[in-house]
Design a protein around this motif. Structure first.
Motif, PDB file in Angstrom:
ATOM      1  N   ILE A  18       0.851  -1.015   0.220  1.00  9.22           N
ATOM      2  CA  ILE A  18      -0.359  -0.237  -0.123  1.00  9.22           C
ATOM      3  C   ILE A  18       0.637   1.110   0.185  1.00  9.22           C
ATOM      4  O   ILE A  18       0.628   2.314  -0.211  1.00  9.22           O
ATOM      5  N   GLY A  19       1.862   1.053   0.569  1.00 10.27           N
ATOM      6  CA  GLY A  19       2.651   2.364   0.700  1.00 10.27           C
ATOM      7  C   GLY A  19       2.767   2.813  -0.593  1.00 10.27           C
ATOM      8  O   GLY A  19       3.024   3.942  -1.004  1.00 10.27           O
ATOM      9  N   ASP A  20       3.833   1.904  -1.994  1.00  5.68           N
ATOM     10  CA  ASP A  20       4.290   2.116  -3.215  1.00  5.68           C
ATOM     11  C   ASP A  20       2.715   2.858  -4.321  1.00  5.68           C
ATOM     12  O   ASP A  20       3.133   3.100  -4.754  1.00  5.68           O
ATOM     13  N   ILE A  21       1.924   1.735  -3.589  1.00 11.84           N
ATOM     14  CA  ILE A  21       0.653   2.088  -3.998  1.00 11.84           C
ATOM     15  C   ILE A  21       0.595   3.438  -4.265  1.00 11.84           C
ATOM     16  O   ILE A  21       0.082   4.438  -5.124  1.00 11.84           O
ATOM     17  N   ALA A  22       0.510   3.994  -2.702  1.00 10.18           N
ATOM     18  CA  ALA A  22       0.106   5.434  -2.280  1.00 10.18           C
ATOM     19  C   ALA A  22       0.466   6.341  -3.242  1.00 10.18           C
ATOM     20  O   ALA A  22       0.045   7.709  -3.542  1.00 10.18           O
ATOM     21  N   ALA A  23       2.380   6.021  -2.980  1.00 15.62           N
ATOM     22  CA  ALA A  23       3.151   7.061  -3.600  1.00 15.62           C
ATOM     23  C   ALA A  23       3.448   6.757  -4.933  1.00 15.62           C
ATOM     24  O   ALA A  23       2.877   9.055  -5.370  1.00 15.62           O
ATOM     25  N   SER A  24       2.686   5.909  -5.791  1.00 13.90           N
ATOM     26  CA  SER A  24       2.312   6.346  -7.222  1.00 13.90           C
ATOM     27  C   SER A  24       1.417   7.116  -7.553  1.00 13.90           C
ATOM     28  O   SER A  24       1.802   8.095  -8.581  1.00 13.90           O
ATOM     29  N   MET A  25       0.346   6.674  -6.708  1.00 14.75           N
ATOM     30  CA  MET A  25      -1.151   7.492  -7.353  1.00 14.75           C
ATOM     31  C   MET A  25      -1.170   8.748  -6.430  1.00 14.75           C
ATOM     32  O   MET A  25      -1.427  10.131  -7.169  1.00 14.75           O
ATOM     33  N   ASN A  26      -0.203   8.678  -5.465  1.00 14.14           N
ATOM     34  CA  ASN A  26      -0.399  10.413  -5.107  1.00 14.14           C
ATOM     35  C   ASN A  26       0.477  11.492  -6.097  1.00 14.14           C
ATOM     36  O   ASN A  26       0.451  12.555  -6.152  1.00 14.14           O
ATOM     37  N   HIS A  27       1.863  10.229  -6.219  1.00 18.28           N
ATOM     38  CA  HIS A  27       2.345  11.032  -7.257  1.00 18.28           C
ATOM     39  C   HIS A  27       1.552  12.027  -8.937  1.00 18.28           C
ATOM     40  O   HIS A  27       1.894  13.197  -9.304  1.00 18.28           O
ATOM     41  N   ALA A  28       1.101  10.890  -9.466  1.00 20.77           N
ATOM     42  CA  ALA A  28       0.979  11.091 -10.558  1.00 20.77           C
ATOM     43  C   ALA A  28      -0.861  12.241 -10.136  1.00 20.77           C
ATOM     44  O   ALA A  28      -0.795  12.869 -11.038  1.00 20.77           O
ATOM     45  N   LEU A  29      -1.636  12.320  -8.765  1.00 14.39           N
ATOM     46  CA  LEU A  29      -2.473  13.387  -8.384  1.00 14.39           C
ATOM     47  C   LEU A  29      -1.825  14.343  -8.179  1.00 14.39           C
ATOM     48  O   LEU A  29      -2.694  15.732  -9.275  1.00 14.39           O
ATOM     49  N   GLU A  30      -0.560  14.704  -7.551  1.00 19.42           N
ATOM     50  CA  GLU A  30      -0.117  16.157  -7.033  1.00 19.42           C
ATOM     51  C   GLU A  30       0.440  16.499  -8.581  1.00 19.42           C
ATOM     52  O   GLU A  30       0.527  17.445  -8.789  1.00 19.42           O
ATOM     53  N   GLU A  31       0.657  16.027  -9.397  1.00 18.00           N
ATOM     54  CA  GLU A  31       1.760  16.212 -10.360  1.00 18.00           C
ATOM     55  C   GLU A  31       0.063  17.045 -11.657  1.00 18.00           C
ATOM     56  O   GLU A  31       0.772  18.181 -13.018  1.00 18.00           O
ATOM     57  N   GLY A  32      -1.062  16.507 -11.682  1.00 17.22           N
ATOM     58  CA  GLY A  32      -1.580  16.945 -12.044  1.00 17.22           C
ATOM     59  C   GLY A  32      -2.940  17.895 -11.606  1.00 17.22           C
ATOM     60  O   GLY A  32      -4.079  18.803 -11.721  1.00 17.22           O
ATOM     61  N   GLY A  33      -2.364  17.949  -9.906  1.00 17.46           N
ATOM     62  CA  GLY A  33      -2.646  19.423  -9.557  1.00 17.46           C
ATOM     63  C   GLY A  33      -3.589  19.085  -8.279  1.00 17.46           C
ATOM     64  O   GLY A  33      -4.772  19.550  -8.181  1.00 17.46           O
ATOM     65  N   PHE A  34      -4.137  17.540  -8.667  1.00 14.28           N
ATOM     66  CA  PHE A  34      -4.972  16.635  -7.641  1.00 14.28           C
ATOM     67  C   PHE A  34      -5.349  16.968  -6.211  1.00 14.28           C
ATOM     68  O   PHE A  34      -3.486  16.554  -5.861  1.00 14.28           O
ATOM     69  N   PRO A  35      -5.903  16.753  -4.744  1.00 10.79           N
ATOM     70  CA  PRO A  35      -4.875  16.284  -3.856  1.00 10.79           C
ATOM     71  C   PRO A  35      -5.010  15.075  -3.515  1.00 10.79           C
ATOM     72  O   PRO A  35      -5.640  14.346  -4.374  1.00 10.79           O
ATOM     73  N   SER A  36      -4.046  14.423  -3.279  1.00 11.26           N
ATOM     74  CA  SER A  36      -3.404  13.273  -2.924  1.00 11.26           C
ATOM     75  C   SER A  36      -4.300  12.477  -1.213  1.00 11.26           C
ATOM     76  O   SER A  36      -5.039  12.993  -0.820  1.00 11.26           O
ATOM     77  N   LEU A  37      -4.179  11.511  -1.476  1.00 12.84           N
ATOM     78  CA  LEU A  37      -5.211  10.560  -0.633  1.00 12.84           C
ATOM     79  C   LEU A  37      -3.764   9.999   0.540  1.00 12.84           C
ATOM     80  O   LEU A  37      -3.161   9.873   0.871  1.00 12.84           O
ATOM     81  N   THR A  38      -4.497   9.655   1.810  1.00  9.68           N
ATOM     82  CA  THR A  38      -3.874   8.840   2.528  1.00  9.68           C
ATOM     83  C   THR A  38      -3.693   6.734   2.279  1.00  9.68           C
ATOM     84  O   THR A  38      -4.459   7.137   1.764  1.00  9.68           O
ATOM     85  N   ARG A  39      -2.735   6.655   3.195  1.00 11.69           N
ATOM     86  CA  ARG A  39      -3.115   5.167   2.654  1.00 11.69           C
ATOM     87  C   ARG A  39      -3.936   4.138   3.403  1.00 11.69           C
ATOM     88  O   ARG A  39      -4.586   3.244   2.292  1.00 11.69           O
ATOM     89  N   GLU A  40      -5.131   4.783   4.490  1.00 16.28           N
ATOM     90  CA  GLU A  40      -5.628   4.031   4.692  1.00 16.28           C
ATOM     91  C   GLU A  40      -7.004   4.292   3.469  1.00 16.28           C
ATOM     92  O   GLU A  40      -8.092   3.193   3.275  1.00 16.28           O
ATOM     93  N   SER A  41      -7.111   5.895   2.586  1.00 15.71           N
ATOM     94  CA  SER A  41      -7.844   5.836   1.997  1.00 15.71           C
ATOM     95  C   SER A  41      -7.903   4.686   0.749  1.00 15.71           C
ATOM     96  O   SER A  41      -8.671   4.175  -0.236  1.00 15.71           O
ATOM     97  N   TYR A  42      -6.634   4.108   0.388  1.00 16.13           N
ATOM     98  CA  TYR A  42      -6.192   3.412  -1.015  1.00 16.13           C
ATOM     99  C   TYR A  42      -6.329   1.868  -0.226  1.00 16.13           C
ATOM    100  O   TYR A  42      -6.858   1.129  -1.742  1.00 16.13           O
ATOM    101  N   ALA A  43      -6.109   1.984   1.103  1.00  8.21           N
ATOM    102  CA  ALA A  43      -6.444   0.229   0.896  1.00  8.21           C
ATOM    103  C   ALA A  43      -7.928  -0.400   0.915  1.00  8.21           C
ATOM    104  O   ALA A  43      -8.371  -1.067   1.056  1.00  8.21           O
TER     105      ALA A  43
END
Length: 225
Positions: A18-43
């Motif tokens: 979940i740590g790497d999934i969250a890091a990857s998706m949050n990187h993409a979200l932030e790159e697009g100007g969108f808010p990131s999510l927590t690890r718990e949300s991704y789970a």
């Protein structure tokens, strides 16, 4: 009748990814100007592939096809470069995998496989970085022109390649997607409580056997021997 093969889900079953999934998706979200999510949300929303995850992670107002595809592609690119920075096998899993692979008499199971809804290239990278070479007989992630779990097609493909039948196959997973997959493929199912979803979700999905520790798998295999 014994199990001739065991098919393991990857995320939440073999490895805490979940740590790497969250890091990857949050990187993409932030790159697009969108808010990131927590690890718990991704789970709570993983399990149906990264493209579906991108859809779920985006604000509801930004889930058009172009935006989803852009975020998805960015996440995949980042994930391929960082497949296992934060991911680790769950306690007891390395020993279990090694024991299954090392049984010279193969009394309990002849073959082991990994089946993930994660892109095949990333699935191979994660397994390659966290497990010894040839730890599993087959490893398969999402591939073009093949439906993802819970469609049984990929499960049947693995079973065929491992020279087994659905009745001789045990499917091990942590989510309702895995329960549905095993049922559709007509395999036996074993739930694991340590994953992303937990016991209550597995029970609600219809799992009638759930273990709390990898070592408990041997008890089930012994019963079937």
């Amino acid at each position: 009748m014994r199990f001739k093969c065991i098919i393991f889900d990857l995320d939440g079953t073999l490895v805490d990814t979940i740590g790497d999934i969250a890091a990857s998706m949050n990187h993409a979200l932030e790159e697009g100007g969108f808010p990131s999510l927590t690890r718990e949300s991704y789970a709570k929303i993983v399990g149906n592939g990264l493209k579906n995850l991108a859809t779920q992670a985006l604000p509801s107002s930004a889930r058009d096809e172009k935006t989803v595809d852009t975020v998805y592609r960015s996440a995949v690119t980042y994930y391929r470069d960082h497949p296992a920075d934060l991911s680790r096998p769950y306690p007891g899993i390395p020993d279990l995998v090694a024991e299954l692979r090392g049984k010279s008499d193969r009394r309990f199971v002849t073959k082991t496989a990994v089946l993930s809804n994660k892109a095949d290239s990333i699935t191979q990278l994660v397994i390659g970085k966290l497990f010894p070479p040839y730890a599993f007989d087959l490893v398969m992630g999402e591939r073009p022109n093949l439906p993802r779990k819970p469609d049984p097609a990929t499960t049947w493909e693995l079973i065929t390649e491992l020279d087994a039948s659905p009745r001789e196959t045990l499917f091990v997973g942590d989510s309702e997607v895995d329960v549905t997959t095993a049922r559709a493929a007509e395999c036996s199912f074993l739930g694991v409580s340590w994953g992303f979803r937990g016991r209550a979700v597995l029970e609600a999905a219809g799992a009638d056997r759930i273990i709390d520790n990898p070592a408990e798998l041997w008890e089930l295999l012994a019963l079937r021997y």
